[in-house]
Design an enzyme around this catalytic site. Structure first.
Site, mmCIF file in Angstrom:
data_model
loop_
_atom_site.group_PDB
_atom_site.id
_atom_site.type_symbol
_atom_site.label_atom_id
_atom_site.label_comp_id
_atom_site.label_asym_id
_atom_site.label_seq_id
_atom_site.Cartn_x
_atom_site.Cartn_y
_atom_site.Cartn_z
ATOM 1 N N GLU A 525 -40.841 13.709 62.234
ATOM 2 C CA GLU A 525 -39.677 14.324 62.877
ATOM 3 C C GLU A 525 -38.891 15.196 61.889
ATOM 4 O O GLU A 525 -38.336 16.213 62.260
ATOM 5 C CB GLU A 525 -38.778 13.213 63.444
ATOM 6 C CG GLU A 525 -37.534 13.684 64.158
ATOM 7 C CD GLU A 525 -37.810 14.458 65.451
ATOM 8 O OE1 GLU A 525 -38.985 14.598 65.845
ATOM 9 O OE2 GLU A 525 -36.844 14.951 66.055
ATOM 10 N N THR A 636 -37.478 28.056 76.170
ATOM 11 C CA THR A 636 -37.641 27.118 75.052
ATOM 12 C C THR A 636 -38.458 25.887 75.441
ATOM 13 O O THR A 636 -38.840 25.094 74.577
ATOM 14 C CB THR A 636 -36.276 26.724 74.452
ATOM 15 O OG1 THR A 636 -36.494 26.109 73.187
ATOM 16 C CG2 THR A 636 -35.516 25.778 75.369
#
Ligand code: DMJ
Length: 656
Positions: A525, A636
């Site tokens: 992440e 997006t």
């Protein structure tokens, strides 16, 4: 209570947010003035307000300055004699700003504002101002009689309901719309057999993800592939079917016709926005509005336009703030909004309110009503009128005052898609939106100066900027930026085209390294460039992978723009890693730690895995005539919106 309780301290709409909730809960006008029971209720309300004001005063600073320690350390840091320029940056112990307070040798990043004390003073002034305003508003409310407060609440609720009724009636009948002949929504099979097989494999992955969702979680938002049941995150409130709406256009592009039809039927029969749901405006916009718009443009099916506009109308009350900067969260039924309580004292977030533009311009185009475009153009106006620290856009903005809150800047979480939407607004307008173009290139210039750095072994990364100090960490989310830089390169200011292509190439490489340095060959992440590491996650809570798309998104743009075979190679490595580590009988799961040799599953098949990750992978192994970048913009969430050439004029904004 902690969330709602803080809200009345900011503005009248926010005040109505709490008031509306309480009014409803307390039985509203039915009990008004009807005896001691009602009096106790209003007393409780006044007490609640006093208590809220007190809590805000006491803990406000915590919300406004979660990184105050770093700012303070910045002051000490600044006075340190051992300053070195950023060019000498050598990650290693002592490079982190947190260590500054220990009095060890430190360095200030070149290009960061030279005076952290001034930044601290600015932040404190903002806090003071916000607190004073909050107090003033609380005092005004407290001076009112309980009956007056109740009456205000009811009036406010009635006003919202009336606005919603009016909006809905305006949009009941949609005008005929000119649909441009679409270029490239479907294509031929690639001629190269190896590429064809790889593409077929990715389609098979989509089938696996879809079939399991259908089998175990049909109609729910997402699938839990281990538990084999539905999953719903609070982002969607009581909305249902996120995976169906998010997957529509991928099903279409992959020519999974039966699946597309069953998804369409579900939308027709079950997609219902008349629910009492508090949703994330941003998530609903990018996934639901974006997914429906994309499905409409690809298939021409009227139901998708109708649903997209219906949902768009439902989102409009989010803009009822003094500045017009929308709330992050909106109760779709009551039209009452609020912000995330953790977001810098209840601020709105750049990546959220800055990621509405593309969809809202299309909503105006498809509904024939300029209201959507007006809302997002107002956001742009507010941003343009604000002074930017070092030319950077902070992540937090107070929707009541229309002023920046904390000075945190990030091209990853909280900031990311705002920059993406500036570039894509320019491209989607057929290159007529010059303001968006200027804002994009100005922002990128500031980002390059203040956030982009090279590690000692030559990896380019985008750090995070906090009140003038750099945190040498890059998020998986930030990896989309490689593709963005490359996509914008062609229209870059004179002489910079090659430079931005190169920057895209370097970010793609860094993100590839973040994958390559794990056991699972899937990226964490967030990864760091300090404490002696490069492109590696060092904190346990940053080691997970949740099927995110940003790295393959960048590979897709880099492949299309350079045709360098390494991007197909890297993309295939991702396919293999997904198959080896994330694929289960019940679908695809995220991983808790990509550095371990044994999988620990998070048990969620994210809807964006079908909307984005698999779509981008499929496009990498398709010919360029499938959805040419010249004609299509990916929102997006990788939903497709056509470039609005001259037709955009029909929905032109009345930008007063
Ligand atoms: C997606 O929902 C979108 O790409 C968003 O812009 C950022 N995060 C997720 C995927 O990681």
């Amino acid at each position: 209570m902690p969330v709602g309780g803080l809200l009345p301290l900011f503005s009248s709409p926010a005040g109505s947010g709490l008031g509306g909730g309480l009014g409803g809960g307390g039985g509203g006008s039915g009990r008004k003035g009807s005896g001691p029971a009602a009096f106790r209720l209003t007393e409780k309300f006044v007490l609640l307000l006093v208590f809220s004001a007190f809590i805000t005063l006491c803990f406000g600073a915590i919300f406004f300055l979660p990184d105050s320690s770093k700012l303070l350390s910045g002051v000490l840091f600044h006075s340190s004699p051992a300053l070195q320029p950023a060019a000498d940056h050598k990650p290693g112990p002592g490079a982190r700003a947190e260590d500054a307070a220990d009095g060890r040798a430190r360095r200030v990043e070149e290009g960061a504002p030279g005076d952290p004390a001034a930044a601290l003073e600015d932040n404190l002034a903002r806090i003071r101002e916000n607190h004073e305003r909050a107090l003033r508003e609380a005092k005004e409310t407290l001076q009112k009689l309980p009956e007056e407060i109740q009456r205000d609440i009811l009036l406010e609720k009635e006003k919202v309901a009336e606005e919603q009724r009016r909006d809905r009636s305006v949009f009941r009948k949609l005008p005929p719309v000119y649909l441009m002949p679409l270029i490239g929504p479907v294509d031929q099979e690639p001629t190269d057999a190896a590429v064809r097989n790889k593409r077929a494999k990715i389609k098979e992955m989509m089938k696996h993800a879809w079939n399991n969702y259908k089998r175990y979680a049909w109609g729910q938002n997402e699938l839990k592939p281990v538990s084999k049941e539905g999953h719903s995150s609070s982002l969607f409130g009581n909305f249902k079917g996120a995976t169906i709406v998010d997957a529509l256009d991928t099903l279409f592009i992959m020519e999974m016709k039966d699946e597309f039809e069953e998804a369409k039927s579900w939308v027709e029969e079950n997609l219902n926005f008349d629910v009492n749901a508090e949703v994330s405006v941003f998530e609903v916009n990018i996934r639901f509005v974006g997914g429906l718009l994309s499905a409409y443009y690809l298939s021409g099916e009227e139901i998708f336009r109708k649903k997209a506009v219906e949902l768009g109308v439902k989102l409009l009350p989010a803009f009822r703030t003094p500045s017009g900067i929308p709330w992050a969260l909106l109760n779709i039924k009551s039209g009452i909004g609020r912000n995330w309580p953790w977001a810098s004292g209840g601020s709105s977030i750049l990546a959220e309110f800055g990621t509405l533009h593309l969809e809202f311009i299309h909503l105006s185009y498809l509904s024939g009503n300029p209201i959507f475009a007006e809302k997002v153009m107002n956001i742009r106006r507010v941003l343009n009128n604000l002074e930017k620290p070092q030319g950077l856009y902070p992540n937090y903005l107070n929707p009541s005052s229309g002023q920046w809150a904390q000075y945190h800047v990030s091209v990853g979480g909280l900031g990311d898609s705002f920059y993406e939407y500036l570039l894509k607004s320019w491209l989607m307008s057929d290159k007529t939106d010059l303001e968006a173009k200027k804002m994009y290139f100005d922002a990128v210039k500031a980002i390059e100066t203040h956030l982009i750095r090279k590690s000692s072994n030559g990896l380019t990364y985008i750090a995070e900027w906090k009140g003038g100090l750099l945190e040498h960490k890059m998020g998986h989310l930030t990896c989309f930026a490689g593709g963005m830089f490359a996509l914008g390169a062609h229209d870059a200011p004179k002489g910079l085209t090659e430079h931005y292509l190169q920057l895209g190439t370097e970010i793609a490489r860094t993100c590839h390294e973040s994958y390559n340095r794990t056991f699972m060959k899937l990226g964490p992440e967030a990864f760091r460039f300090d404490g002696g590491v490069e492109a590696i996650a060092t904190r346990q809570n940053e080691k997970y992978y949740i099927l995110r798309p940003e790295v393959v998104e960048t590979y897709m743009y880099m492949w299309r723009l350079t045709h360098d075979p390494k991007y197909r190679k890297w993309a295939w490595e991702v396919v293999e890693a997904l198959e080896n580590h994330c694929r289960l009988k019940g679908g695809y799961s995220g991983l808790r730690d990509v550095y371990l040799s044994r999988e620990s599953y998070d048990d969620v098949q994210q809807s964006f895995f079908l909307a984005e990750t698999l779509k981008y992978l499929y496009l990498i192994f398709s010919d360029d005539d499938l959805l040419p970048l010249k004609h299509w913009i990916f929102n997006t969430e990788a939903h497709l919106l056509p470039v609005l050439s001259n037709n955009i004029k029909k929905a032109e904004v009345n930008d007063q």
